[in-house]
Structures are given as C-alpha cells and as structure tokens.
Design a protein around this motif. Sequence first.
Motif, PDB file in Angstrom:
ATOM      1  N   GLU A 107     -38.327   1.024 -26.558  1.00 51.36           N
ATOM      2  CA  GLU A 107     -36.943   1.460 -26.776  1.00 51.36           C
ATOM      3  C   GLU A 107     -36.408   2.094 -25.509  1.00 51.36           C
ATOM      4  O   GLU A 107     -35.708   1.474 -24.763  1.00 51.36           O
ATOM      5  N   LEU A 108     -36.687   3.382 -25.231  1.00 46.10           N
ATOM      6  CA  LEU A 108     -36.370   4.004 -23.943  1.00 46.10           C
ATOM      7  C   LEU A 108     -34.874   3.959 -23.644  1.00 46.10           C
ATOM      8  O   LEU A 108     -34.446   3.547 -22.561  1.00 46.10           O
ATOM      9  N   GLY A 109     -34.072   4.391 -24.641  1.00 46.58           N
ATOM     10  CA  GLY A 109     -32.626   4.273 -24.563  1.00 46.58           C
ATOM     11  C   GLY A 109     -31.947   5.270 -23.660  1.00 46.58           C
ATOM     12  O   GLY A 109     -31.159   6.099 -24.117  1.00 46.58           O
ATOM     13  N   ASN A 110     -32.231   5.215 -22.406  1.00 52.05           N
ATOM     14  CA  ASN A 110     -31.619   6.029 -21.365  1.00 52.05           C
ATOM     15  C   ASN A 110     -32.246   5.516 -20.081  1.00 52.05           C
ATOM     16  O   ASN A 110     -33.471   5.435 -19.973  1.00 52.05           O
ATOM     17  N   SER A 111     -31.442   5.160 -19.094  1.00 52.69           N
ATOM     18  CA  SER A 111     -31.992   4.491 -17.913  1.00 52.69           C
ATOM     19  C   SER A 111     -32.974   5.351 -17.130  1.00 52.69           C
ATOM     20  O   SER A 111     -33.999   4.866 -16.648  1.00 52.69           O
ATOM     21  N   ALA A 112     -32.704   6.656 -17.007  1.00 55.93           N
ATOM     22  CA  ALA A 112     -33.626   7.540 -16.303  1.00 55.93           C
ATOM     23  C   ALA A 112     -34.956   7.640 -17.055  1.00 55.93           C
ATOM     24  O   ALA A 112     -36.035   7.627 -16.450  1.00 55.93           O
ATOM     25  N   VAL A 113     -34.874   7.712 -18.376  1.00 61.17           N
ATOM     26  CA  VAL A 113     -36.064   7.741 -19.223  1.00 61.17           C
ATOM     27  C   VAL A 113     -36.853   6.446 -19.063  1.00 61.17           C
ATOM     28  O   VAL A 113     -38.080   6.446 -18.907  1.00 61.17           O
ATOM     29  N   ALA A 114     -36.150   5.320 -19.096  1.00 59.89           N
ATOM     30  CA  ALA A 114     -36.808   4.017 -18.990  1.00 59.89           C
ATOM     31  C   ALA A 114     -37.551   3.875 -17.668  1.00 59.89           C
ATOM     32  O   ALA A 114     -38.710   3.446 -17.632  1.00 59.89           O
ATOM     33  N   LEU A 115     -36.897   4.242 -16.577  1.00 60.89           N
ATOM     34  CA  LEU A 115     -37.510   4.101 -15.255  1.00 60.89           C
ATOM     35  C   LEU A 115     -38.757   4.987 -15.128  1.00 60.89           C
ATOM     36  O   LEU A 115     -39.753   4.587 -14.528  1.00 60.89           O
ATOM     37  N   ALA A 116     -38.702   6.185 -15.699  1.00 62.79           N
ATOM     38  CA  ALA A 116     -39.861   7.090 -15.658  1.00 62.79           C
ATOM     39  C   ALA A 116     -41.021   6.519 -16.465  1.00 62.79           C
ATOM     40  O   ALA A 116     -42.174   6.502 -16.003  1.00 62.79           O
ATOM     41  N   ALA A 117     -40.745   6.043 -17.683  1.00 59.57           N
ATOM     42  CA  ALA A 117     -41.798   5.515 -18.546  1.00 59.57           C
ATOM     43  C   ALA A 117     -42.387   4.223 -17.981  1.00 59.57           C
ATOM     44  O   ALA A 117     -43.606   3.992 -18.068  1.00 59.57           O
ATOM     45  N   MET A 118     -41.544   3.378 -17.411  1.00 60.57           N
ATOM     46  CA  MET A 118     -42.011   2.127 -16.799  1.00 60.57           C
ATOM     47  C   MET A 118     -43.046   2.382 -15.714  1.00 60.57           C
ATOM     48  O   MET A 118     -44.073   1.703 -15.632  1.00 60.57           O
ATOM     49  N   LYS A 119     -42.771   3.354 -14.884  1.00 59.26           N
ATOM     50  CA  LYS A 119     -43.664   3.669 -13.758  1.00 59.26           C
ATOM     51  C   LYS A 119     -45.036   4.101 -14.258  1.00 59.26           C
ATOM     52  O   LYS A 119     -46.078   3.674 -13.724  1.00 59.26           O
ATOM     53  N   ILE A 120     -45.053   4.936 -15.284  1.00 54.68           N
ATOM     54  CA  ILE A 120     -46.322   5.423 -15.829  1.00 54.68           C
ATOM     55  C   ILE A 120     -47.068   4.290 -16.529  1.00 54.68           C
ATOM     56  O   ILE A 120     -48.296   4.167 -16.394  1.00 54.68           O
TER      57      ILE A 120
END
Length: 408
Positions: A107-120
């Motif tokens: 889901e990750l419905g916020n671009s800053a959140v998505a980019l952080a989670a993707m990296k991890i």
Amino acid sequence: MKFRYSSAAVLSAISVLFGAAHAQTGTAKISDGIVKIGVLTDINGPFMDNVGKGSIVATEIAVEEFGGKVLGMPIEVVTADHQNKADIASTKTREWLDRDKVDAVTELGNSAVALAAMKIAQEKGRMSIVTGAGAQRISNEDCSPNNVHWVYDSYALANVGTKSLVKKGFKTWYYVTADYAFGHSLENDGKRFIEDAGGKVVGSSRYPFPGNDFASYIVKANESKASAVAIATAGLDLQNAIKQGREFGLGTGGQASVAMLMSIMDVHGLGLKNAGGMMFAESFYWDYDNASRQFAEKFMKKMKRMPTALQAGQYSAIRTYLKAVEQAKTDDVTEVIKAMKRMSINDAFAKNGKLRDDGKMVHDMFLVKVKTPAESRKPWDYYSIEETVPGSEAFEGLAQSKCALVKK
C-alpha cells in the motif's frame, strides 16, 4: 538410559519434519512456511478514505479468493498506520522484515513513505508493492528491482487529465494550485501536456496550503475567460475549492472544471450537486464491467461503500502477487517479480495491464466526467467514462525512463 517413543509420536514428528522440508526444499519453496503480507497505510489521517481500512479490506478479499492459502501454505495479513511519516514507516518496515518475517510490504499511500519502505525492502531482500503513492520517481530514478508500482503516477494523471481535454477543444487553461511541492508538480506536468497538445496556460494562482478561502483565486480564474480551470490540490482543500467555485459559477457556461487528482470518495463527499460536470483522470470505476462490479459488491458488504481506485488497485496487486507466488512456486522476490512480468493483467482493476522492467504496471486509464443529479440513476452512479487511454499512451515510455533497470 533407554528412550521409548509411541508410534503416534513418531508419525507426528515425521509429518512435521516432512511438512517443513516440503515448504523449503520440495516443489514449493515458501520461506518460514507462510506467506506474510504487511499493509502499511494511513488508517486515521487525511488519506484514510482513499486507502486506509479500505485497502486492508481489499487485501483481505484477495486473500479470501485464494482460500487463505497459496501452494498449500497459509497467507497472513498484518497491518499498521504509518501516520504519513517516513520515519515511522521505516521503523515499522524494519520491524516487520527483521522480526516478523513479512514477505511483502504494501500500500504505502504517501510517496515519502513509499520511498523509505522500498529502500529497506531492497536492503532486506524482500518485496515492496506500492499502490497508494503516485510520485513518478518510485518507478523512475528511484526504482528498485524488488518493487512494483501499481495504480498511477503523476505523469499519467496530468497526461490523461489535460491532453484529452485540449483535443476536445479546451485550448486555454487557468490553474488554481496549492503552493507546495505536490501542487507545483501537478501544475508543471499539466502545463507541459497542455502545450504539447496545442493548448496554452493563460494564468495561475497559488494559494497557501492548507487553505480555506478560495474566493479571490476563483474570481481570477473566471476573469481569465479560460476554457478550462484546473484545480491542482487534493483532499479537503479540493472539496472546499470546488464548493466555493460552484458559488462563483466555476465550470458553467461551457467551461470545464478539472481536478488534477480526485477520487470517488471526494465526489461522494461533495455530492453530485457540487461535483457534477467535473472532469479528471481515473484508473478505476466500480461500474465499469462485471469484474469491477463483482469486486465492488464484495467490498460494499464489508465497507458499506464503493472502493476507490487505490483500494481496487490494492486488491489487484495482491491478487497478482499471490498468483505469481503460485506460478513461481516460491515467495522469493526475484522469482515472483519475474512471474509477474510474464503475466497479462486483466482483473477488476486493470485492463490490458503489463508490468514493465522499471516495476511500473501500465494499464488503461480513463478520462471521466462526474454525472449531475439528474443523470445519476442509482446509488454511487457517479461517473461517465469520456475516453479510455491505453497504458502505452497514458504512462511515460521506457525510452524516457531514468530507471537503472531499463535496458537502453
């Protein structure tokens, strides 16, 4: 000392060992003997209606359709609220991947959140599935081999939401724009497509975000005599701007009123009296075909309302992920994404969908027009689809991609 074992105990132990071995080394290789999906979403914040609990329910529907198992192994869904903060999202993602053995964070419905989670997720060798965020960089310069980007991006929204209207004769545009990065991006992307199609932006007003009083900006838009007025904001600001715009005659007399980012929940909140006649780019409509209606019926039973595009996209992404695990006979992220890229994706959400090398799932997009109260025939009968834009035209081509995964 002699040890005595009952035959039942021996058989039980053999059965457990065989089951564990089968999960790891047999025809199916499922880590930890379970497929675990983590839905990291905005449960209580400003985007909770567009994603939130509805995206969790959409995930659960996809899992239920698999009978709660894939390759004979159980599927488990865990959830958390990222509160639209990248640091909270990072902490939860690490906890899920390290301690709880989550296979895919989604889901990750916020671009800053998505980019952080993707990296991890990439660092940990797990999968991220972005359905709720639209920054183009997610599948462009910040693309990851472990990530897929499912519903839309800012390029497709601006492209479909402006170019098609210019071709329909709306040649002059005026922007009412939120004065922060997201609003600027919506305006700048839209301006490019308007000019490419032969139109012109004759002016713009930028208001301090968040805002309550849009009167002076709307008066300027009307005075511009532009054939289309674009509102480049979202959420409650969008709803307030539309309501106040109606009071000043915005979108009447042949003028188009265009939302750069709008959902069916915005329409529902505004009511057709206020939202009727609005036009915008959309990626899903519940009443489009039998598949969309069947999913919407299941969603309605659980949520008492129709799904947004982001929630339908979440269902589609999880359904496709589980099918890929089934086909790959493993939950290994590399093999799962390979399987997803081999698929043609046609379901309740996606029409003519295909997962590209950059991780973006391209699919048909729609230009929709909100019905007036007189045109609506039943509850949630809100859209008329004015144009269907193929994914190859809606999304930016791979030739222009900055993703390192794309072979030039």
